[in-house]
Design a protein around this motif. Structure first.
Motif, short mmCIF file in Angstrom:
data_model
loop_
_atom_site.label_atom_id
_atom_site.label_comp_id
_atom_site.label_asym_id
_atom_site.label_seq_id
_atom_site.Cartn_x
_atom_site.Cartn_y
_atom_site.Cartn_z
N VAL A 98 0.87 -1.17 0.00
CA VAL A 98 0.00 0.00 0.00
C VAL A 98 0.91 1.23 0.00
O VAL A 98 1.49 1.58 1.03
N GLY A 99 1.09 1.84 -1.15
CA GLY A 99 1.98 2.99 -1.24
C GLY A 99 2.35 3.30 -2.67
O GLY A 99 1.65 2.92 -3.60
N ARG A 100 3.49 3.95 -2.84
CA ARG A 100 3.96 4.34 -4.16
C ARG A 100 5.36 3.79 -4.38
O ARG A 100 6.19 3.81 -3.47
N THR A 101 5.62 3.31 -5.59
CA THR A 101 6.94 2.79 -5.90
C THR A 101 7.38 3.29 -7.27
O THR A 101 6.54 3.63 -8.12
N ILE A 114 3.36 -0.56 4.12
CA ILE A 114 2.10 -0.27 4.77
C ILE A 114 2.14 1.08 5.50
O ILE A 114 3.20 1.62 5.78
N SER A 115 0.94 1.59 5.83
CA SER A 115 0.85 2.80 6.63
C SER A 115 1.04 2.44 8.10
O SER A 115 0.89 1.27 8.49
N ALA A 116 1.35 3.42 8.93
CA ALA A 116 1.52 3.18 10.36
C ALA A 116 0.16 2.85 10.99
O ALA A 116 -0.84 3.51 10.73
N SER A 117 0.14 1.83 11.81
CA SER A 117 -1.12 1.37 12.42
C SER A 117 -1.36 2.06 13.76
O SER A 117 -1.51 1.42 14.79
N ASP A 118 -1.37 3.38 13.72
CA ASP A 118 -1.56 4.11 14.97
C ASP A 118 -2.85 4.94 14.95
O ASP A 118 -3.08 5.75 15.85
N GLY A 119 -3.65 4.76 13.90
CA GLY A 119 -4.93 5.46 13.82
C GLY A 119 -4.82 6.93 13.48
O GLY A 119 -5.82 7.64 13.47
N VAL A 139 8.23 -1.70 5.48
CA VAL A 139 8.43 -0.26 5.35
C VAL A 139 7.14 0.38 5.82
O VAL A 139 6.08 0.16 5.23
N ILE A 140 7.22 1.18 6.88
CA ILE A 140 6.02 1.60 7.59
C ILE A 140 5.91 3.12 7.64
O ILE A 140 6.87 3.82 8.01
N GLY A 141 4.72 3.61 7.29
CA GLY A 141 4.43 5.03 7.45
C GLY A 141 4.90 5.87 6.28
O GLY A 141 5.37 5.37 5.26
N PRO A 142 4.80 7.19 6.42
CA PRO A 142 5.09 8.12 5.32
C PRO A 142 6.58 8.37 5.12
O PRO A 142 7.06 9.51 5.15
N VAL A 143 7.35 7.30 4.95
CA VAL A 143 8.78 7.44 4.74
C VAL A 143 9.09 7.43 3.25
O VAL A 143 8.32 6.90 2.44
N LYS A 144 10.21 8.00 2.88
CA LYS A 144 10.66 8.00 1.50
C LYS A 144 11.98 7.23 1.41
O LYS A 144 12.94 7.56 2.09
N VAL A 145 11.96 6.22 0.57
CA VAL A 145 13.13 5.39 0.35
C VAL A 145 13.70 5.73 -1.02
O VAL A 145 12.96 5.76 -2.01
N GLY A 146 14.99 6.00 -1.08
CA GLY A 146 15.61 6.39 -2.34
C GLY A 146 15.68 5.25 -3.34
O GLY A 146 15.15 4.16 -3.12
N VAL A 156 13.00 -3.49 9.49
CA VAL A 156 11.83 -2.64 9.68
C VAL A 156 12.26 -1.19 9.45
O VAL A 156 13.06 -0.64 10.22
N VAL A 157 11.74 -0.59 8.39
CA VAL A 157 12.11 0.77 8.01
C VAL A 157 11.02 1.73 8.47
O VAL A 157 9.87 1.63 8.03
N THR A 158 11.36 2.65 9.35
CA THR A 158 10.41 3.66 9.82
C THR A 158 10.92 5.07 9.59
O THR A 158 10.26 6.03 9.98
N ARG A 159 12.09 5.19 8.96
CA ARG A 159 12.66 6.50 8.63
C ARG A 159 13.08 6.50 7.17
O ARG A 159 13.38 5.46 6.59
N SER A 160 13.11 7.68 6.58
CA SER A 160 13.48 7.81 5.17
C SER A 160 14.93 7.37 4.96
O SER A 160 15.77 7.49 5.86
N LEU A 161 15.22 6.88 3.74
CA LEU A 161 16.54 6.37 3.40
C LEU A 161 17.06 7.05 2.13
O LEU A 161 16.27 7.33 1.22
N PRO A 162 18.36 7.29 2.05
CA PRO A 162 18.93 7.90 0.82
C PRO A 162 19.08 6.85 -0.28
O PRO A 162 18.81 5.66 -0.07
#
Length: 219
Positions: A98-101, A114-119, A139-146, A156-162
């Motif tokens: 569920v997201g963009r690639t 997936i999106s973060a399951s925190d409501g 890969v969880i939540g509104p992170v951007k992976v390069g 488990v990726v919860t922060r953006s990556l270069p």
């Protein structure tokens, strides 16, 4: 739709189908990942059909096909996702996208985008081109992976990556970083060596499967 689907199916044809053309065509038609992507492409296109009767019929057909894919393969690709051409799914079961690639992204069994399951509805992940998401990785939540990123098994990726990095562990940490324009990345849709993907021509994983690139500790 058709251009993107053609690029998707070429990845399966090149990586998982072998034998005569008839045998390869049959393997492609029965491949769970290929079927799931075909249904997703159809559903994504059906959302854009504005002819009342035709559009409604297409969307209803997609709902039934999507549910059948979920039950029979364990692969869930949300119709609102935006997947670039050349997407490749190796294996089946507990795969959620569920997201963009970008172009040429690979998902292995158990991979989740997936999106973060925190409501709080904080958004979906976004991947660049040629990103490999290993077995069980999330890969969880509104992170951007390069682009040109390898996400090791169970990371488990919860922060953006270069761009041009390999990550492993939970939470994910960078274990290898390439220079921009590195030339040893695999072609779009082909799994990187040593990350658990199929050997060329299908069959068992290549020697060293399950070890993250760069010789780092397995995720």
């Amino acid at each position: 739709m058709f251009e993107a689907l053609r690029a998707d199916l070429k990845c399966f044809w090149d990586n998982e189908c072998y034998g005569s053309p008839v045998q390869r065509a049959l393997q492609l038609a029965l491949n769970q990942g290929a079927v799931a992507l075909a249904v997703y492409r159809f559903g994504h296109a059906a959302r854009e059909v504005d002819v009342p009767v035709v559009g409604q019929a297409a969307r209803v057909a997609y709902l039934f096909a999507h549910k059948a894919v979920q039950v029979l393969t364990g692969i869930n690709i949300h119709a609102e996702s935006e997947l670039g051409p050349g997407t490749y799914i190796h294996g089946f079961g507990d795969i959620h996208v569920v997201g963009r690639t970008g172009r040429g992204c690979t998902f292995i069994q158990g991979a989740q985008l997936i999106s973060a399951s925190d409501g709080k509805g904080r958004g979906w992940p976004e991947l660049g081109d040629n990103v490999y998401v290993g077995a069980g990785a999330k890969v969880i939540g509104p992170v951007k992976v390069g682009s040109n990123v390898v996400i090791g098994a169970n990371a488990v990726v919860t922060r953006s990556l270069p761009d041009n990095v390999t990550v492993a562990a939970m939470p994910a940490r960078i274990v290898k970083q390439e220079e921009a324009g590195v030339g040893d990345r695999p072609p779009a849709g082909a799994p990187p060596q040593g990350t658990g993907g199929p050997a060329p021509g299908g069959g068992a994983p290549a020697p060293g499967a399950g070890q993250p690139p760069g010789g780092g500790q397995a995720a």
